[in-house]
Design an enzyme around this catalytic site. Structure first.
Site, PDB file in Angstrom:
ATOM      1  CB  SER A 149      -0.920  -0.131   1.249  1.00  0.00           C
ATOM      2  OG  SER A 149      -1.426   1.296   1.497  1.00  0.00           O
ATOM      3  CE1 TYR A 159      -4.391  -2.127   4.663  1.00  0.00           C
ATOM      4  CE2 TYR A 159      -3.641   0.147   4.284  1.00  0.00           C
ATOM      5  CZ  TYR A 159      -4.128  -0.890   3.876  1.00  0.00           C
ATOM      6  OH  TYR A 159      -4.250  -1.121   2.523  1.00  0.00           O
TER       7      TYR A 159
END
Ligand SMILES: [Zn+2]
Length: 730
Positions: free
Chosen positions: A598, A611
């Site tokens: 990401s 995350y």
């Protein structure tokens, strides 16, 4: 004398007057062809052809003319539509005989004979674009209205026996004649017509080493005759069945299901690597009782060496299979691998010798010398092809060849086609021209590509993207149901699902759907084992599965949610790589792994510490794995940012809370997708390119990283984030 519909025991009588009587004559031919092709005992996939001579109004003159409608080149009788039939003016077709006769050099395998195939196009009725096949004269030169040419096991068994002519007379009592093997073409049509001239009572012919042809002036009568002749041959064979003594009795015993699976899971990747040195193959395992009886038998080595007989069969199975004499009860797995290695080397040398001995000055270059069929006692038959469907058909053809050998050895002695004749079919220039006309293979052809997370979002888009490039796609997801849905979509788009005996999978065509929990090593292992059993090995893997757990209102992430985030985003892809590594090393074929990380892996921000740090770890894992798995496997990362479209990581409540956070006006009654669009547009404004990032953008890069276009790139993270300068990697 034909049998009555309820008397058939060896074929299915499928003709239904209620259906047939509604159809015009061309459609009746299509119908007859479909029901003949539906039964493998009547003809093999893609094999055989049918015809009707039909009176039709000539669009040029308005007069009635005779038109030969005959199954054209390519396609399968079972699934044929009207478009698969060529249509030729009968008078123009028959006039070709003058040209043929005028040639000084004529006969089988002459230039004039091969040139006839191109001339059929000039006789086309009604601007029909369907290409005529080399078998057209077998139909056009027989002076009956309807002709069926099939490859039934029972007829080929007679045709592949040492005393085929005598057996034909014994079985059919003079109603059916016999012609010796001859490569199909114009000359064979003339030979058959001559036979019929000499004996006008003939209803059909056994074609030496090849099959059956028969005719009638009524289409239903032709169908009944085809079935009756096959039934009669099958009954004769049944009476002579050798029972326990079949194939000279059993020498070895089959392995139990678990032992078999255990060996296959280890063996298939090794074997795939060995046969795929020139180009990659996809595998199919067949282990029906009949196949096992053959591979376990005393006669298997002798019969395997004789090779397949029907030309249709050996175009796929090659002139002969590789038989490995391994004792499943007394010898180790290591000894099996050793014997396979020696066997393969000998097979390749033998194939090269066959090519050298039989080639003509204008023969095409030697093709891949690896066997496409491998027979192993205790285990069964392993077939290889450039696609799943090709290897499945190859397995089917050799299974049919086993039935032919069983029958032929029961009534006589099985005989192969002479080597030169086999070569002249395999390397026929007309076949070569057909191969050359095929479109080039796609970028991901011959690849088994596993997408983990294929049930939704980026994974689903990736599965569609790589399937379009010809990959065999394993759609894996925590939810087996959504994985199967994606697989079903692909099968619908790219091919028929095919039942796979012995793998426990209901369908196995260009895609399969499997459940997997990447936080469990055992679950990953089981999933990969199913992939091996379905396709013979594993190539690329793309992991898109991931999780985002938002903190609670106080900004906290519960410990178990923290652990889950790491289990899915970091440990999961690691376990996948670690389990796949063993398979990749066994195969020894170059491949790639793509892990979805990401943009957040590089940008620190408020509220997503679990995350973001997990994705940062995943980024570094890409680099570590690239080093560990080199030079066999390239490992790269795909770093998306804020793909809101169709994303399971943006459920409705997260979208609403984001919209609220950024003061974006929205209406509670709007659909989730429309709310997502608003958010995506907002995010787009924060990027350098100012355009929303779509699933297709991510899928494109995941595909490219897996493809040969990026064959020199490993250990890299490619951002697909619209341009976020704060995410620039340093
Ligand atoms: Zn044929």
């Amino acid at each position: 004398m034909p049998f009555k519909p309820d008397e058939f025991k060896h074929v299915d009588f499928l003709w239904d007057d209620h259906i047939a009587d509604q159809l015009d004559l061309v459609e009746r031919l299509r119908y007859r062809s479909n029901i003949l092709g539906a039964d493998q005992r009547i003809t093999n996939t893609g094999g055989g052809n049918t015809s009707s001579k039909i009176k039709m109004a000539d669009p040029l003159s308005g007069e009635d003319v005779d038109v030969l409608w005959v199954k054209g080149s390519g396609g399968d009788l079972r699934t044929s539509t009207r478009a698969n039939f060529a249509s030729l003016y009968m008078d123009k077709f028959l006039s070709l005989e003058n040209i043929y006769n005028k040639s000084e050099i004529k006969g089988v395998k002459t230039e004039i004979e091969d040139s006839m195939v191109d001339r059929y196009r000039h006789t086309t009725f009604g601007l029909n674009p369907a290409a005529s096949s080399i078998d057209t004269p077998l139909h056009g030169l027989i002076p009956f209205r309807h002709v069926d040419h099939m490859h039934p096991i029972s007829a080929i068994a007679i045709a592949a026996s040492r005393d085929q002519e005598g057996l034909t007379a014994e079985v059919f009592g003079g109603e059916v004649g016999w012609v010796p093997w001859q490569r199909p073409g114009f000359d064979l049509g003339l030979v058959m017509r001559q036979k019929l001239k000499e004996n006008p009572n003939l209803k059909g012919l056994i074609m030496g080493q090849h099959g059956l042809i028969n005719w009638a002036d009524d289409d239903k009568a032709c169908y009944e005759l085809t079935l009756s002749l096959i039934e009669r041959a099958a009954r004769y064979i049944e009476q002579h069945d050798r029972g326990e003594k079949t194939f000279g009795r059993q020498k070895y015993k089959s392995l139990g299901k678990d032992a078999r699976t255990e060996i296959l899971v280890k063996l298939l990747p090794v074997l795939r690597g060995k046969v795929s040195q020139t180009s990659r193959f996809i595998g199919t395992v067949h282990a029906t009782e009949s196949v096992l009886q053959f591979v376990n038998s005393v006669d298997a080595p002798r019969l395997a060496e004789i090779g397949t007989s029907c030309p249709d069969h050996f175009l796929r199975t090659k002139i002969k299979p590789l038989y490995v004499d391994w004792n499943p009860q007394g010898e180790s797995y290591e000894s099996l691998v050793g014997k396979l290695e020696t066997g393969l080397a000998a097979y390749r040398a033998d194939y090269a010798a066959y090519y050298e001995a039989c080639k003509h000055p204008d023969s095409p270059p030697m093709r891949d010398p690896n066997p496409t069929v491998i027979l192993i006692p205790g285990l069964g038959l392993i077939a290889w092809g450039k696609t799943k469907s090709e290897s499945r058909v190859t397995a089917e053809f050799y299974s049919l060849a086993i039935e032919v050998m069983r029958a032929s050895e029961a009534i006589s002695q099985y005989q192969g086609l002479p080597r030169q004749e086999a070569f002249d079919i395999e390397y026929w220039l007309l076949e070569e021209a057909k191969l050359k006309r095929m479109p080039p293979e796609k970028e991901m052809a011959r690849n088994v590509l596993v997408v983990i997370g294929a049930g939704s979002g980026i994974g689903k888009a990736v599965a569609h993207r790589v399937a379009k490039e010809g990959a065999h796609v394993v759609c894996a997801d925590l939810s087996e149901e959504t994985a199967q849905q994606t697989a079903d979509e692909l099968v619908k788009l790219y091919g028929m699902g095919i039942g796979m005996a012995g793998t426990g999978l209901s369908s196995c065509g260009p895609a399969i759907g499997l459940g997997v929990d990447i936080t469990e090593r055992e679950s990953i292992r089981r999933m990969l084992e199913k992939v091996i059993l379905a396709y013979g090995g594993v190539d690329n893997i793309i992991v898109t599965a991931g999780i985002f757990v938002p903190p609670d209102k106080q900004g906290n992430i519960p410990d178990e949610k923290w652990a889950l985030t790491y289990a899915i985003n970091v440990t999961g892809p690691y376990l996948v790589a670690d389990e796949a590594k063993k398979i990749w090393q066994a195969q020894g074929l170059k491949t790639s792994l793509v892990i979805t990380t990401s943009a957040n892996g590089a940008v620190a921000k408020q509220g997503s510490v679990a995350y973001d740090t997990s994705k940062a770890a995943a980024n570094h894992m890409v680099r570590e794995l690239a080093i560990e798995l080199a030079p066999l496997v390239r490992v790269n990362g795909l770093a998306p940012a804020t793909v809101v479209e169709g994303s399971s990581m943006f459920p409705r409540d997260r979208v609403i809370s984001s919209l609220t956070k950024y003061n974006i006006v929205f209406d509670e009654s709007e659909s989730t997708e429309s709310l997502r669009e608003k958010l995506a547009l907002f995010y787009a404004q924060r990027t350098l390119t100012k355009s929303p990032i779509t699933l297709a953008d991510q899928a494109e890069v995941a595909y490219l990283l897996s493809s040969s276009k990026f064959s020199k790139t490993t250990g890299q993270i490619i951002s697909v984030d619209g341009g976020l300068h704060e995410a620039f990697l340093r």
